[in-house]
Write a protein that holds these residues in place. Structure first.
Motif, PDB file in Angstrom:
ATOM      1  N   ALA A 135       7.017  -4.175  -5.188  1.00  0.00           N
ATOM      2  CA  ALA A 135       5.854  -4.883  -4.790  1.00  0.00           C
ATOM      3  C   ALA A 135       5.472  -6.085  -5.464  1.00  0.00           C
ATOM      4  O   ALA A 135       4.762  -6.958  -4.494  1.00  0.00           O
ATOM      5  CB  ALA A 135       4.761  -3.722  -5.511  1.00  0.00           C
ATOM      6  N   GLN A 136       5.843  -6.587  -6.512  1.00  0.00           N
ATOM      7  CA  GLN A 136       5.807  -7.770  -7.060  1.00  0.00           C
ATOM      8  C   GLN A 136       6.623  -8.848  -6.215  1.00  0.00           C
ATOM      9  O   GLN A 136       6.167  -9.991  -5.911  1.00  0.00           O
ATOM     10  CB  GLN A 136       6.498  -7.988  -8.374  1.00  0.00           C
ATOM     11  CG  GLN A 136       5.419  -7.244  -9.494  1.00  0.00           C
ATOM     12  CD  GLN A 136       6.174  -7.307 -10.860  1.00  0.00           C
ATOM     13  OE1 GLN A 136       7.102  -6.951 -11.153  1.00  0.00           O
ATOM     14  NE2 GLN A 136       5.320  -8.163 -11.868  1.00  0.00           N
ATOM     15  N   ARG A 137       7.686  -8.318  -5.745  1.00  0.00           N
ATOM     16  CA  ARG A 137       8.680  -9.388  -4.874  1.00  0.00           C
ATOM     17  C   ARG A 137       7.938  -9.598  -3.743  1.00  0.00           C
ATOM     18  O   ARG A 137       7.926 -10.697  -3.144  1.00  0.00           O
ATOM     19  CB  ARG A 137      10.184  -8.663  -4.517  1.00  0.00           C
ATOM     20  CG  ARG A 137      11.130  -9.544  -4.032  1.00  0.00           C
ATOM     21  CD  ARG A 137      12.353  -8.779  -3.434  1.00  0.00           C
ATOM     22  NE  ARG A 137      11.894  -7.978  -2.408  1.00  0.00           N
ATOM     23  CZ  ARG A 137      11.492  -8.199  -1.082  1.00  0.00           C
ATOM     24  NH1 ARG A 137      11.455  -9.470  -0.684  1.00  0.00           N
ATOM     25  NH2 ARG A 137      11.296  -7.405  -0.280  1.00  0.00           N
ATOM     26  N   SER A 182       0.664  -1.284   0.022  1.00  0.00           N
ATOM     27  CA  SER A 182      -0.064  -0.091  -0.047  1.00  0.00           C
ATOM     28  C   SER A 182       0.922   1.220  -0.030  1.00  0.00           C
ATOM     29  O   SER A 182       0.366   2.259  -0.867  1.00  0.00           O
ATOM     30  CB  SER A 182      -0.985   0.009   1.015  1.00  0.00           C
ATOM     31  OG  SER A 182      -1.636   1.138   1.316  1.00  0.00           O
ATOM     32  N   GLN A 183       1.858   1.377   0.846  1.00  0.00           N
ATOM     33  CA  GLN A 183       2.777   2.434   0.772  1.00  0.00           C
ATOM     34  C   GLN A 183       3.390   2.647  -0.543  1.00  0.00           C
ATOM     35  O   GLN A 183       3.722   3.743  -0.886  1.00  0.00           O
ATOM     36  CB  GLN A 183       3.907   2.146   1.849  1.00  0.00           C
ATOM     37  CG  GLN A 183       3.340   2.409   3.261  1.00  0.00           C
ATOM     38  CD  GLN A 183       4.405   2.085   4.507  1.00  0.00           C
ATOM     39  OE1 GLN A 183       5.483   2.336   4.320  1.00  0.00           O
ATOM     40  NE2 GLN A 183       3.701   1.648   5.704  1.00  0.00           N
ATOM     41  N   ILE A 184       3.951   1.291  -1.130  1.00  0.00           N
ATOM     42  CA  ILE A 184       4.469   1.620  -2.588  1.00  0.00           C
ATOM     43  C   ILE A 184       3.578   2.208  -3.482  1.00  0.00           C
ATOM     44  O   ILE A 184       3.754   2.984  -4.275  1.00  0.00           O
ATOM     45  CB  ILE A 184       5.097   0.252  -2.952  1.00  0.00           C
ATOM     46  CG1 ILE A 184       6.219  -0.159  -2.072  1.00  0.00           C
ATOM     47  CG2 ILE A 184       5.395   0.110  -4.434  1.00  0.00           C
ATOM     48  CD1 ILE A 184       6.623  -1.696  -2.392  1.00  0.00           C
ATOM     49  N   GLY A 185       2.195   1.656  -3.436  1.00  0.00           N
ATOM     50  CA  GLY A 185       1.192   2.128  -4.167  1.00  0.00           C
ATOM     51  C   GLY A 185       0.919   3.603  -4.064  1.00  0.00           C
ATOM     52  O   GLY A 185       0.811   4.532  -5.117  1.00  0.00           O
ATOM     53  N   GLN A 186       1.105   4.145  -2.935  1.00  0.00           N
ATOM     54  CA  GLN A 186       0.812   5.651  -2.699  1.00  0.00           C
ATOM     55  C   GLN A 186       2.076   6.585  -3.412  1.00  0.00           C
ATOM     56  O   GLN A 186       1.831   7.351  -4.145  1.00  0.00           O
ATOM     57  CB  GLN A 186       0.893   5.888  -1.190  1.00  0.00           C
ATOM     58  CG  GLN A 186      -0.502   5.627  -0.484  1.00  0.00           C
ATOM     59  CD  GLN A 186      -0.286   5.693   0.951  1.00  0.00           C
ATOM     60  OE1 GLN A 186       0.700   6.154   1.360  1.00  0.00           O
ATOM     61  NE2 GLN A 186      -1.285   5.277   1.556  1.00  0.00           N
ATOM     62  N   ARG A 187       3.207   5.948  -2.985  1.00  0.00           N
ATOM     63  CA  ARG A 187       4.579   6.469  -3.958  1.00  0.00           C
ATOM     64  C   ARG A 187       4.451   6.492  -5.469  1.00  0.00           C
ATOM     65  O   ARG A 187       4.764   7.274  -6.111  1.00  0.00           O
ATOM     66  CB  ARG A 187       5.891   5.891  -3.472  1.00  0.00           C
ATOM     67  CG  ARG A 187       6.974   6.322  -4.059  1.00  0.00           C
ATOM     68  CD  ARG A 187       7.375   8.003  -3.653  1.00  0.00           C
ATOM     69  NE  ARG A 187       8.406   8.271  -4.152  1.00  0.00           N
ATOM     70  CZ  ARG A 187       8.447   9.707  -4.574  1.00  0.00           C
ATOM     71  NH1 ARG A 187       7.552  10.516  -4.150  1.00  0.00           N
ATOM     72  NH2 ARG A 187       9.753   9.935  -5.078  1.00  0.00           N
TER      73      ARG A 187
END
Length: 135
Positions: free
Chosen positions: A71-73, A34-39
């Protein structure tokens, strides 16, 4: 016998404890995704700005790609006891002393693996592709 019932109940509690641990691991991984998605959204919005140069968008796209891969990893490697937790599969937790559904807890997993995989198809090398990534 009473002793057998107690042992079965104790095992049910251990099974529930394992399920809680599994859910905590999945929750932590989903929080990271989720944090990655925000970035990624921030990067796409930044790249959609018409005032940026190609070099600036390339730098933003490089970070976007690296974060998408991360995110995939996370989605593909988050496991508990060898089971992938973010593939969308469900688990049945045996909590009681019989095979009835009232003695079982069904936990449906989140399919973050396919979501994270779809990110790899996106890029933000141009303002138009960045706007598309925002959708």
């Amino acid at each position: 016998s009473l002793a057998a019932s107690v042992k079965i109940s104790d095992q049910g509690r251990r099974n529930i404890s394992d399920a809680v641990s599994s859910l905590q691991i999945a929750d932590g991984a989903l929080d990271q995704i989720s944090q990655i998605g925000q970035r990624l959204g921030e990067l796409a919005a930044q790249s959609a700005n018409g005032a940026l140069s190609d070099e600036q968008r390339t730098a933003l796209n490089n970070e976007f790609t690296q974060l998408s891969q991360e995110a995939q990893r996370i989605a593909s490697t988050t496991q508990f006891n060898g089971q992938n937790l973010l593939s969308g599969s469900s688990q049945t937790i045996q909590a009681g002393s019989d095979s009835q559904s009232t003695s079982q807890i069904q936990v449906q997993g989140s399919n973050a693996t396919s979501l994270a995989s779809s990110l790899s198809a996106l890029d933000i090398r141009s303002a138009d592709s960045a706007r598309a990534a925002l959708d």
